[in-house]
Design a protein around this motif. Sequence first.
Motif, PDB file in Angstrom:
ATOM      1  N   THR A  46     -32.015   2.527 -11.669  1.00 16.46           N
ATOM      2  CA  THR A  46     -31.412   3.619 -10.908  1.00 16.46           C
ATOM      3  C   THR A  46     -31.190   3.153  -9.482  1.00 16.46           C
ATOM      4  O   THR A  46     -32.095   2.597  -8.859  1.00 16.46           O
ATOM      5  CB  THR A  46     -32.317   4.867 -10.897  1.00 16.46           C
ATOM      6  OG1 THR A  46     -32.634   5.226 -12.241  1.00 16.46           O
ATOM      7  CG2 THR A  46     -31.621   6.032 -10.215  1.00 16.46           C
ATOM      8  N   MET A  47     -29.985   3.405  -8.944  1.00 15.66           N
ATOM      9  CA  MET A  47     -29.619   2.915  -7.619  1.00 15.66           C
ATOM     10  C   MET A  47     -29.028   4.029  -6.771  1.00 15.66           C
ATOM     11  O   MET A  47     -28.316   4.895  -7.280  1.00 15.66           O
ATOM     12  CB  MET A  47     -28.620   1.761  -7.748  1.00 15.66           C
ATOM     13  CG  MET A  47     -29.242   0.484  -8.286  1.00 15.66           C
ATOM     14  SD  MET A  47     -28.081  -0.590  -9.164  1.00 15.66           S
ATOM     15  CE  MET A  47     -28.076   0.182 -10.789  1.00 15.66           C
ATOM     16  N   ALA A  48     -29.317   3.999  -5.466  1.00 18.72           N
ATOM     17  CA  ALA A  48     -28.818   4.996  -4.520  1.00 18.72           C
ATOM     18  C   ALA A  48     -28.373   4.293  -3.246  1.00 18.72           C
ATOM     19  O   ALA A  48     -28.712   3.133  -3.007  1.00 18.72           O
ATOM     20  CB  ALA A  48     -29.908   6.024  -4.204  1.00 18.72           C
ATOM     21  N   ASN A  49     -27.624   5.030  -2.411  1.00 16.10           N
ATOM     22  CA  ASN A  49     -27.269   4.528  -1.084  1.00 16.10           C
ATOM     23  C   ASN A  49     -28.205   5.170  -0.070  1.00 16.10           C
ATOM     24  O   ASN A  49     -28.153   6.381   0.153  1.00 16.10           O
ATOM     25  CB  ASN A  49     -25.817   4.869  -0.742  1.00 16.10           C
ATOM     26  CG  ASN A  49     -25.471   4.463   0.682  1.00 16.10           C
ATOM     27  OD1 ASN A  49     -25.599   3.302   1.056  1.00 16.10           O
ATOM     28  ND2 ASN A  49     -25.049   5.427   1.491  1.00 16.10           N
ATOM     29  N   ALA A 103     -39.841   9.079  -8.285  1.00 19.82           N
ATOM     30  CA  ALA A 103     -38.758   9.737  -9.025  1.00 19.82           C
ATOM     31  C   ALA A 103     -38.032   8.762  -9.944  1.00 19.82           C
ATOM     32  O   ALA A 103     -37.272   9.183 -10.816  1.00 19.82           O
ATOM     33  CB  ALA A 103     -37.774  10.377  -8.055  1.00 19.82           C
ATOM     34  N   GLY A 104     -38.255   7.453  -9.748  1.00 11.91           N
ATOM     35  CA  GLY A 104     -37.646   6.461 -10.629  1.00 11.91           C
ATOM     36  C   GLY A 104     -36.469   5.727 -10.033  1.00 11.91           C
ATOM     37  O   GLY A 104     -35.763   5.005 -10.742  1.00 11.91           O
ATOM     38  N   ILE A 105     -36.240   5.884  -8.732  1.00  7.30           N
ATOM     39  CA  ILE A 105     -35.154   5.138  -8.084  1.00  7.30           C
ATOM     40  C   ILE A 105     -35.654   3.730  -7.783  1.00  7.30           C
ATOM     41  O   ILE A 105     -36.623   3.543  -7.054  1.00  7.30           O
ATOM     42  CB  ILE A 105     -34.663   5.857  -6.817  1.00  7.30           C
ATOM     43  CG1 ILE A 105     -33.997   7.179  -7.226  1.00  7.30           C
ATOM     44  CG2 ILE A 105     -33.700   4.984  -6.025  1.00  7.30           C
ATOM     45  CD1 ILE A 105     -33.463   8.005  -6.090  1.00  7.30           C
ATOM     46  N   ASP A 106     -34.990   2.749  -8.374  1.00 11.00           N
ATOM     47  CA  ASP A 106     -35.465   1.364  -8.334  1.00 11.00           C
ATOM     48  C   ASP A 106     -34.908   0.555  -7.177  1.00 11.00           C
ATOM     49  O   ASP A 106     -35.545  -0.394  -6.720  1.00 11.00           O
ATOM     50  CB  ASP A 106     -35.071   0.645  -9.633  1.00 11.00           C
ATOM     51  CG  ASP A 106     -35.573   1.368 -10.857  1.00 11.00           C
ATOM     52  OD1 ASP A 106     -36.771   1.294 -11.136  1.00 11.00           O
ATOM     53  OD2 ASP A 106     -34.756   2.018 -11.535  1.00 11.00           O
ATOM     54  N   ALA A 107     -33.697   0.886  -6.736  1.00  9.22           N
ATOM     55  CA  ALA A 107     -33.033   0.036  -5.746  1.00  9.22           C
ATOM     56  C   ALA A 107     -32.129   0.878  -4.866  1.00  9.22           C
ATOM     57  O   ALA A 107     -31.626   1.930  -5.281  1.00  9.22           O
ATOM     58  CB  ALA A 107     -32.218  -1.054  -6.447  1.00  9.22           C
ATOM     59  N   VAL A 108     -31.909   0.399  -3.637  1.00  9.62           N
ATOM     60  CA  VAL A 108     -31.033   1.099  -2.698  1.00  9.62           C
ATOM     61  C   VAL A 108     -30.093   0.108  -2.026  1.00  9.62           C
ATOM     62  O   VAL A 108     -30.439  -1.056  -1.813  1.00  9.62           O
ATOM     63  CB  VAL A 108     -31.841   1.858  -1.617  1.00  9.62           C
ATOM     64  CG1 VAL A 108     -32.604   3.017  -2.236  1.00  9.62           C
ATOM     65  CG2 VAL A 108     -32.786   0.922  -0.873  1.00  9.62           C
ATOM     66  N   ASN A 109     -28.906   0.608  -1.715  1.00 10.04           N
ATOM     67  CA  ASN A 109     -27.970  -0.140  -0.880  1.00 10.04           C
ATOM     68  C   ASN A 109     -28.237   0.222   0.571  1.00 10.04           C
ATOM     69  O   ASN A 109     -28.383   1.396   0.918  1.00 10.04           O
ATOM     70  CB  ASN A 109     -26.530   0.226  -1.247  1.00 10.04           C
ATOM     71  CG  ASN A 109     -25.540  -0.343  -0.243  1.00 10.04           C
ATOM     72  OD1 ASN A 109     -25.531  -1.540   0.009  1.00 10.04           O
ATOM     73  ND2 ASN A 109     -24.718   0.525   0.343  1.00 10.04           N
ATOM     74  N   LEU A 110     -28.316  -0.794   1.424  1.00  9.34           N
ATOM     75  CA  LEU A 110     -28.560  -0.575   2.850  1.00  9.34           C
ATOM     76  C   LEU A 110     -27.332  -0.864   3.700  1.00  9.34           C
ATOM     77  O   LEU A 110     -27.370  -0.679   4.918  1.00  9.34           O
ATOM     78  CB  LEU A 110     -29.718  -1.461   3.325  1.00  9.34           C
ATOM     79  CG  LEU A 110     -31.070  -1.256   2.632  1.00  9.34           C
ATOM     80  CD1 LEU A 110     -32.105  -2.221   3.200  1.00  9.34           C
ATOM     81  CD2 LEU A 110     -31.544   0.186   2.769  1.00  9.34           C
ATOM     82  N   ALA A 111     -26.259  -1.325   3.083  1.00  6.23           N
ATOM     83  CA  ALA A 111     -25.041  -1.650   3.828  1.00  6.23           C
ATOM     84  C   ALA A 111     -24.263  -0.365   4.076  1.00  6.23           C
ATOM     85  O   ALA A 111     -23.483   0.079   3.235  1.00  6.23           O
ATOM     86  CB  ALA A 111     -24.199  -2.655   3.051  1.00  6.23           C
ATOM     87  N   ASN A 112     -24.488   0.245   5.234  1.00  8.72           N
ATOM     88  CA  ASN A 112     -23.781   1.474   5.582  1.00  8.72           C
ATOM     89  C   ASN A 112     -23.784   1.654   7.094  1.00  8.72           C
ATOM     90  O   ASN A 112     -24.331   0.829   7.833  1.00  8.72           O
ATOM     91  CB  ASN A 112     -24.397   2.686   4.864  1.00  8.72           C
ATOM     92  CG  ASN A 112     -25.887   2.826   5.123  1.00  8.72           C
ATOM     93  OD1 ASN A 112     -26.323   2.975   6.266  1.00  8.72           O
ATOM     94  ND2 ASN A 112     -26.689   2.768   4.051  1.00  8.72           N
TER      95      ASN A 112
END
Length: 492
Positions: A221-224, A256-265
């Motif tokens: 699961t991935m989020a920004n 909650a199960g979020i494994d990875a995030v994007n930090l390029a913002n």
Amino acid sequence: MYPPRSQRNEGRKKARKPKIGKAWIITNLVLLLMIVGLFGYYYIFEHDNSGSLAENGGYSQTEKKIQTGSASEERSTPSVSESDTALSNKQLDEGPHADKQFADDETKQSAASDTSHRPATTSDTNAPEGSSSGAKLSSGKDGQAGNDMSKDVYDGNPSADKGGTEDVKKSKTDDAGSPTVTLHFVGDVQFSGKVEQRLEQNGFDFPYQYLGNLFHKDDLTMANLETPVTTNGVGALNKTYVYKSSPKALTALAEAGIDAVNLANNHILDQGTGGLLDTLKYLDEKGIAHAGAGRNAKEAYAPHYFERKGIKIALLGTTRVMPEANWNAGAKLPGVAGAYDSTAIVKSIREARMQADLVIVIAHWGKERATALEPHQTELSHAFIDAGADLVIGGHPHVLQGMEQYKGKWIAYSTGNFIFSKSTVPATWDTAIFQATCTRKGACEMKLTPYRAELGQPIPLKDTEASKILQRVAALSPENVSIGTDGTVSAQ
């Protein structure tokens, strides 16, 4: 006495017969030799001619292969238009000014409020070079952001481009019945301002109350993450809206199960390089993988690798929205993986293609609150896929945008908000969870589950409300893209 005339004629006939026989034999021999000569000439001529044609055909085929190879190589190293290769003043100002419509719900931080934070020290802004190894590998759904891959992904391997993207894919095998991975992508996440106030009142697990174990049942699961996570930092003075989130929010995010995030913002450096370095530290402590920013350019552009069901997945992040040019990571400068000049990120994608079965790029781009695409979104997404990406997921507009299938690969141009403040623009309330089910060969099937982004909490939608969101995304997509009532996305 002479013999009778009849006897003389008979004698002459007998004398002529041997001569006629010899002439007949000679004539036949000449004709036979002519026939043999003609056959020989025909055979030799035709053989030489066919050999010459074969040689010419072979040359043409070789020439064709060279031309095809050149075309393929050109596709694998795409270039973005010249206007995208540098940060103009107009582009630099786009981020801060675009945020003004969020005045009623985003956090304002003035210079006075910034004085409560300590200035960034030398140790904050200049992490020891090589303190992180760039590409890392995580194993298992809840794996730590762990093992050093010992690969210089940003600087590259000179042999990495051998064979090109197409050759690499052909060399992989995917037997019938091989496993697939289920991935989930959500939009912008931040825990600042009014969102933080609500979480302090209701608990930091409040955003995930309607999600159940959805993110625990999938493979990734991935989020920004559109906020620095720090208790320190120095708030940016040149921005109207400046975010800052508590490290306490990351515990619930991981649970909650979020494994990875994007930090390029365009918000990750809202608290300066010190805030970014703190964010990296807290994410690592919670075992949340990250891509798109780092202590230097090598880290920022490096993929994060995951191993799921024997399938190796590469995650990269990049942004074409930055308030200032110095947000770009440098050789010894913490920052983000910028895409105004796409050379570095395209290079990293090509190298990830050589290492992974599945390559994912999360991109921050476009215009805020606009459902129409900016030209650079299409140009960059196609360039990423030409370089080897299997899936491109976009964000930043705070609204949902259309989807496209390019060369058999899916692009979701904007996933909207997910855990965010709530503005007065209704389009920013609509969001969805984007599900991708992918094979080892990088073929993905997409499905959308509609949600409404309330203040700090996404709420699932059903029936008519859900159908309206699906229809809207389909209407924003090319004509060959359709979305079923169950959210399944298909392209004809």
